[in-house]
Design a protein around this motif. Structure first.
Motif, PDB file in Angstrom:
ATOM      1  N   LEU A  66      -4.031  79.356  -1.753  1.00  0.00           N
ATOM      2  CA  LEU A  66      -3.339  80.462  -2.413  1.00  0.00           C
ATOM      3  C   LEU A  66      -2.304  79.964  -3.419  1.00  0.00           C
ATOM      4  O   LEU A  66      -1.561  80.750  -3.996  1.00  0.00           O
ATOM      5  CB  LEU A  66      -2.661  81.358  -1.374  1.00  0.00           C
ATOM      6  CG  LEU A  66      -3.591  82.036  -0.379  1.00  0.00           C
ATOM      7  CD1 LEU A  66      -2.789  82.784   0.679  1.00  0.00           C
ATOM      8  CD2 LEU A  66      -4.551  82.972  -1.100  1.00  0.00           C
ATOM      9  N   ASN A  67      -2.254  78.650  -3.621  1.00  0.00           N
ATOM     10  CA  ASN A  67      -1.308  78.008  -4.534  1.00  0.00           C
ATOM     11  C   ASN A  67       0.143  78.185  -4.120  1.00  0.00           C
ATOM     12  O   ASN A  67       1.049  78.185  -4.962  1.00  0.00           O
ATOM     13  CB  ASN A  67      -1.509  78.470  -5.987  1.00  0.00           C
ATOM     14  CG  ASN A  67      -2.763  77.884  -6.582  1.00  0.00           C
ATOM     15  OD1 ASN A  67      -3.042  76.713  -6.403  1.00  0.00           O
ATOM     16  ND2 ASN A  67      -3.539  78.708  -7.242  1.00  0.00           N
ATOM     17  N   ASN A  68       0.383  78.354  -2.827  1.00  0.00           N
ATOM     18  CA  ASN A  68       1.760  78.340  -2.339  1.00  0.00           C
ATOM     19  C   ASN A  68       2.317  76.943  -2.560  1.00  0.00           C
ATOM     20  O   ASN A  68       1.625  75.944  -2.378  1.00  0.00           O
ATOM     21  CB  ASN A  68       1.812  78.701  -0.854  1.00  0.00           C
ATOM     22  CG  ASN A  68       1.508  80.160  -0.629  1.00  0.00           C
ATOM     23  OD1 ASN A  68       2.067  81.023  -1.283  1.00  0.00           O
ATOM     24  ND2 ASN A  68       0.610  80.432   0.302  1.00  0.00           N
ATOM     25  N   ILE A  69       3.571  76.885  -2.959  1.00  0.00           N
ATOM     26  CA  ILE A  69       4.209  75.598  -3.219  1.00  0.00           C
ATOM     27  C   ILE A  69       5.518  75.518  -2.451  1.00  0.00           C
ATOM     28  O   ILE A  69       6.114  76.518  -2.092  1.00  0.00           O
ATOM     29  CB  ILE A  69       4.459  75.375  -4.720  1.00  0.00           C
ATOM     30  CG1 ILE A  69       5.236  76.547  -5.321  1.00  0.00           C
ATOM     31  CG2 ILE A  69       3.180  75.144  -5.481  1.00  0.00           C
ATOM     32  CD1 ILE A  69       5.602  76.385  -6.765  1.00  0.00           C
ATOM     33  N   GLU A  70       5.931  74.297  -2.196  1.00  0.00           N
ATOM     34  CA  GLU A  70       7.214  74.044  -1.542  1.00  0.00           C
ATOM     35  C   GLU A  70       8.091  73.287  -2.530  1.00  0.00           C
ATOM     36  O   GLU A  70       7.653  72.318  -3.142  1.00  0.00           O
ATOM     37  CB  GLU A  70       6.979  73.217  -0.280  1.00  0.00           C
ATOM     38  CG  GLU A  70       8.230  72.938   0.501  1.00  0.00           C
ATOM     39  CD  GLU A  70       7.919  72.193   1.785  1.00  0.00           C
ATOM     40  OE1 GLU A  70       8.038  72.810   2.847  1.00  0.00           O
ATOM     41  OE2 GLU A  70       7.531  71.007   1.702  1.00  0.00           O
ATOM     42  N   ILE A  71       9.320  73.745  -2.691  1.00  0.00           N
ATOM     43  CA  ILE A  71      10.234  73.125  -3.644  1.00  0.00           C
ATOM     44  C   ILE A  71      11.277  72.330  -2.875  1.00  0.00           C
ATOM     45  O   ILE A  71      12.097  72.914  -2.159  1.00  0.00           O
ATOM     46  CB  ILE A  71      10.942  74.184  -4.503  1.00  0.00           C
ATOM     47  CG1 ILE A  71       9.917  75.092  -5.151  1.00  0.00           C
ATOM     48  CG2 ILE A  71      11.840  73.527  -5.542  1.00  0.00           C
ATOM     49  CD1 ILE A  71      10.500  76.373  -5.666  1.00  0.00           C
ATOM     50  N   PRO A  72      11.263  71.022  -2.990  1.00  0.00           N
ATOM     51  CA  PRO A  72      12.297  70.220  -2.326  1.00  0.00           C
ATOM     52  C   PRO A  72      13.680  70.584  -2.867  1.00  0.00           C
ATOM     53  O   PRO A  72      13.857  70.751  -4.080  1.00  0.00           O
ATOM     54  CB  PRO A  72      11.930  68.780  -2.682  1.00  0.00           C
ATOM     55  CG  PRO A  72      10.493  68.831  -3.091  1.00  0.00           C
ATOM     56  CD  PRO A  72      10.293  70.191  -3.690  1.00  0.00           C
ATOM     57  N   ILE A  73      14.642  70.738  -2.001  1.00  0.00           N
ATOM     58  CA  ILE A  73      15.995  71.122  -2.396  1.00  0.00           C
ATOM     59  C   ILE A  73      16.574  70.148  -3.413  1.00  0.00           C
ATOM     60  O   ILE A  73      17.353  70.540  -4.285  1.00  0.00           O
ATOM     61  CB  ILE A  73      16.913  71.284  -1.158  1.00  0.00           C
ATOM     62  CG1 ILE A  73      18.240  71.957  -1.543  1.00  0.00           C
ATOM     63  CG2 ILE A  73      17.186  69.943  -0.505  1.00  0.00           C
ATOM     64  CD1 ILE A  73      18.126  73.391  -1.919  1.00  0.00           C
ATOM     65  N   GLU A  74      16.159  68.898  -3.364  1.00  0.00           N
ATOM     66  CA  GLU A  74      16.657  67.894  -4.303  1.00  0.00           C
ATOM     67  C   GLU A  74      16.298  68.268  -5.747  1.00  0.00           C
ATOM     68  O   GLU A  74      17.054  68.001  -6.668  1.00  0.00           O
ATOM     69  CB  GLU A  74      16.098  66.507  -3.981  1.00  0.00           C
ATOM     70  CG  GLU A  74      16.514  65.946  -2.651  1.00  0.00           C
ATOM     71  CD  GLU A  74      15.666  66.470  -1.480  1.00  0.00           C
ATOM     72  OE1 GLU A  74      14.528  66.961  -1.698  1.00  0.00           O
ATOM     73  OE2 GLU A  74      16.159  66.406  -0.347  1.00  0.00           O
TER      74      GLU A  74
END
Length: 86
Positions: A66-74
């Motif tokens: 579904l093209n979900n992405i995770e964005i690292p807080i850095e």
């Protein structure tokens, strides 16, 4: 309109909602997030250039079909620090 007009920073995945960039004040910092699966598209960079916005982007791997992405807080912290430099 009010939300984008009053924002100093906008962090958003690529999508139609970013057409609201036309309501931003000059020098608003924009951080657009792309999925590697779709590649980088330039329409919001063009809007940012026309309206004098500070534009940044990042390409990240999709986590699923579904093209979900995770964005690292850095990455968000780096964006905030970069935008303070301007």
């Amino acid at each position: 309109i009010i939300l984008f007009n009053n924002a100093s920073h906008i962090i958003s995945p690529h999508g139609a909602g970013l057409t609201n960039l036309i309501f931003c004040k000059q020098n608003t910092s924009i951080f657009e997030i792309h999925s590697f699966n779709h590649g980088v598209r330039s329409e919001y960079l063009q809007i940012a250039s026309i309206f004098g916005l500070d534009y940044y982007y990042e390409c990240l791997d999709s986590l699923d079909d579904l093209n979900n992405i995770e964005i690292p807080i850095e990455k968000i912290e780096k964006f905030i620090e970069l935008s303070k430099a301007f």
